[in-house]
Design a protein around this motif. Structure first.
Motif, short mmCIF file in Angstrom:
data_model
loop_
_atom_site.label_atom_id
_atom_site.label_comp_id
_atom_site.label_asym_id
_atom_site.label_seq_id
_atom_site.Cartn_x
_atom_site.Cartn_y
_atom_site.Cartn_z
N TRP A 7 -1.01 -1.54 -14.21
CA TRP A 7 -0.29 -0.83 -13.15
C TRP A 7 -1.30 -0.09 -12.27
O TRP A 7 -2.12 0.67 -12.78
CB TRP A 7 0.69 0.19 -13.75
N LEU A 8 -1.17 -0.32 -10.97
CA LEU A 8 -2.02 0.35 -9.99
C LEU A 8 -1.14 1.20 -9.09
O LEU A 8 -0.18 0.70 -8.48
CB LEU A 8 -2.76 -0.70 -9.13
N CYS A 63 -5.77 -1.83 -0.67
CA CYS A 63 -5.66 -1.74 -2.14
C CYS A 63 -4.44 -2.50 -2.64
O CYS A 63 -4.50 -3.16 -3.69
CB CYS A 63 -5.58 -0.28 -2.58
N LEU A 64 -3.34 -2.40 -1.91
CA LEU A 64 -2.13 -3.13 -2.30
C LEU A 64 -2.39 -4.64 -2.28
O LEU A 64 -2.12 -5.36 -3.26
CB LEU A 64 -0.98 -2.76 -1.36
N ALA A 106 -2.58 -7.22 -10.45
CA ALA A 106 -2.06 -5.92 -10.87
C ALA A 106 -0.62 -5.73 -10.38
O ALA A 106 -0.17 -6.42 -9.46
CB ALA A 106 -2.94 -4.80 -10.33
N ARG A 107 0.07 -4.80 -11.00
CA ARG A 107 1.43 -4.42 -10.58
C ARG A 107 1.29 -3.13 -9.79
O ARG A 107 0.82 -2.12 -10.32
CB ARG A 107 2.32 -4.23 -11.80
N VAL A 108 1.71 -3.18 -8.52
CA VAL A 108 1.34 -2.10 -7.61
C VAL A 108 2.53 -1.22 -7.24
O VAL A 108 3.60 -1.72 -6.88
CB VAL A 108 0.68 -2.65 -6.33
N ILE A 109 2.32 0.09 -7.32
CA ILE A 109 3.29 1.09 -6.85
C ILE A 109 2.62 1.84 -5.71
O ILE A 109 1.49 2.31 -5.86
CB ILE A 109 3.63 2.09 -7.96
N GLY A 158 4.63 -7.09 -1.42
CA GLY A 158 4.57 -7.34 -2.86
C GLY A 158 4.44 -6.13 -3.75
O GLY A 158 4.23 -6.27 -4.96
N ALA A 159 4.55 -4.92 -3.18
CA ALA A 159 4.58 -3.74 -4.05
C ALA A 159 5.84 -3.81 -4.91
O ALA A 159 6.90 -4.19 -4.43
CB ALA A 159 4.57 -2.47 -3.21
N GLU A 160 5.72 -3.44 -6.20
CA GLU A 160 6.90 -3.48 -7.08
C GLU A 160 7.78 -2.26 -6.86
O GLU A 160 8.98 -2.28 -7.13
CB GLU A 160 6.48 -3.56 -8.55
N ALA A 161 7.17 -1.17 -6.40
CA ALA A 161 7.94 0.02 -6.08
C ALA A 161 7.23 0.74 -4.96
O ALA A 161 6.01 0.67 -4.83
CB ALA A 161 8.05 0.93 -7.31
N ALA A 162 8.02 1.43 -4.11
CA ALA A 162 7.46 2.19 -3.00
C ALA A 162 8.15 3.54 -2.99
O ALA A 162 9.37 3.62 -2.84
CB ALA A 162 7.68 1.44 -1.68
N LEU A 163 7.39 4.59 -3.21
CA LEU A 163 7.97 5.92 -3.40
C LEU A 163 7.71 6.82 -2.21
O LEU A 163 6.58 6.91 -1.72
CB LEU A 163 7.37 6.57 -4.65
#
Ligand SMILES: [Zn+2]
Ligand SMILES: [Zn+2]
Length: 346
Positions: free
Chosen positions: A166-167, A179-180, A188-191, A207-212
């Motif tokens: 996880w990145l 970086c993403l 990597a799995r990117v947030i 392709g980010a798995e989550a965006a906060l």
């Protein structure tokens, strides 16, 4: 030649006709093909960068075509090259041990010597430069002078990011977006974390798995939740301010690695962060700046193979005369993507 000059901090860049640059023995003169507008240019333009004084031609993220080569340079007119923003000496102990981005005698066009917001630039120490792959348009290659390579070295040369990890990426400007894109290419799995909804949506589309949205509350807690209660393996801070640095440390799992890529300057350089967390979770803290130029093939190979596409980084292609507007963009949270100057006659 036509060039943009900082005559007064925070005032419009002046477009001037200046003498063409002189080629150094170990250098080249490039006709600039493209130059990115980077946050570090903004630091100089607002008067926060110690090397940038009035009279400065900014611009440190560029590629160009050789129009003149010094007798000690191995390039010839017509060669198209990418220049890293750190021009290392090649002979000091840091250079000779492979860490040329920590060279003890660096030359930095755009910071104290003329940069690439100009039709031509004199680039000394041309042994640092690398050939621009034919398939890569100059507008995309410019980022390989600063933001893309800095991100690449942060992830691979410093944090040793592994596939499946996880990145977390705090701040999705040019560095954060890089970086993403690169983190995804590495498996990597990117947030991502930002405060601009448009940028979060853009990151999800890449392709980010989550965006906060950092404004929606405790970022670190939400990252721990998304990662099954464990936290990120690697977290990069790509802005240079206290709130994001603190969140970056707090979102990590035990033995996590924090990389400080954002440039903390002025009042922001001193930060209060939770050092107890660094102790208890046994975190690693890396600073990083640039990339040793011998590492270019590791990234260019992925780009040439089609495994990394940097095209989504570019939001706007602009003429030199619009550079000031792009610097002003950094005054506030900015829209997604970066601006690249590719027309130096307009
Ligand atoms: Zn830069
Ligand atoms: Zn050196």
């Amino acid at each position: 030649m036509r060039a943009a000059v900082i005559e007064e901090y925070r005032k419009d860049l002046a477009i001037r006709d200046l003498a063409d640059p002189v080629c150094e023995a170990d250098g080249v003169v490039l006709k600039v093909l493209a130059c990115g507008v980077c946050r570090s240019d903004w630091h100089g333009w607002v008067g926060e960068h110690p090397r940038v004084k009035p009279g400065q031609i900014p611009g440190h993220e560029y590629c160009g075509e050789v129009v003149e080569a010094g007798p000690a340079a191995r390039w010839k007119p017509g060669d198209r090259l990418i220049a890293p923003f750190i021009l290392a000496c090649g002979i000091c102990p840091s250079c000779q041990s492979g860490h040329s981005n920590t060279c003890e005698d660096q030359r930095l066009p755009g910071f104290g010597e003329p940069g690439a917001y100009a039709e031509y630039i004199s680039v000394p120490r041309a042994h640092n430069l690398v050939r621009l792959p034919e398939a890569l348009p100059p507008v995309q290659a410019a980022g390989l002078g600063c933001r893309v390579t800095t991100a690449w070295h942060a992830l691979t040369g410093r944090a040793a990011l592994q596939g499946g990890e996880w990145l977390a990426v705090h701040g999705t400007g040019g560095i954060g977006l890089s970086c993403l894109i690169l983190g995804r290419a590495l498996g990597a799995r990117v947030i991502v974390v930002d405060v601009v909804p448009e940028k979060l949506a853009h990151a999800l589309s890449l392709g980010a798995e989550a965006a906060l949205d950092a404004r929606a509350g405790d970022v670190a807690a939400r990252i721990h939740e998304i990662t099954g209660g464990k936290g990120a393996h690697v977290s990069v801070e790509a802005l240079g301010i206290e709130a994001t640095t603190a969140a970056s440390l707090e979102c990590l799992r035990p033995l996590g690695r924090h990389v400080q890529i954002g440039l903390p300057l002025g009042h922001a350089a001193r930060m209060q962060v939770n050092m107890n967390l660094v102790y208890m979770r046994q975190l690693a803290l890396f600073g990083t700046r640039g990339m040793p130029s011998w590492r270019y093939p590791s990234l260019l190979g992925l780009i040439e193979a089609g495994r990394v596409d940097v095209a989504p980084l570019i939001a706007r292609r602009i003429p030199l005369s619009q550079a000031t507007e792009e610097l002003r963009v950094f005054d506030a949270p900015a829209p997604p993507g970066v601006a690249v100057i590719d027309d130096f006659a307009a």
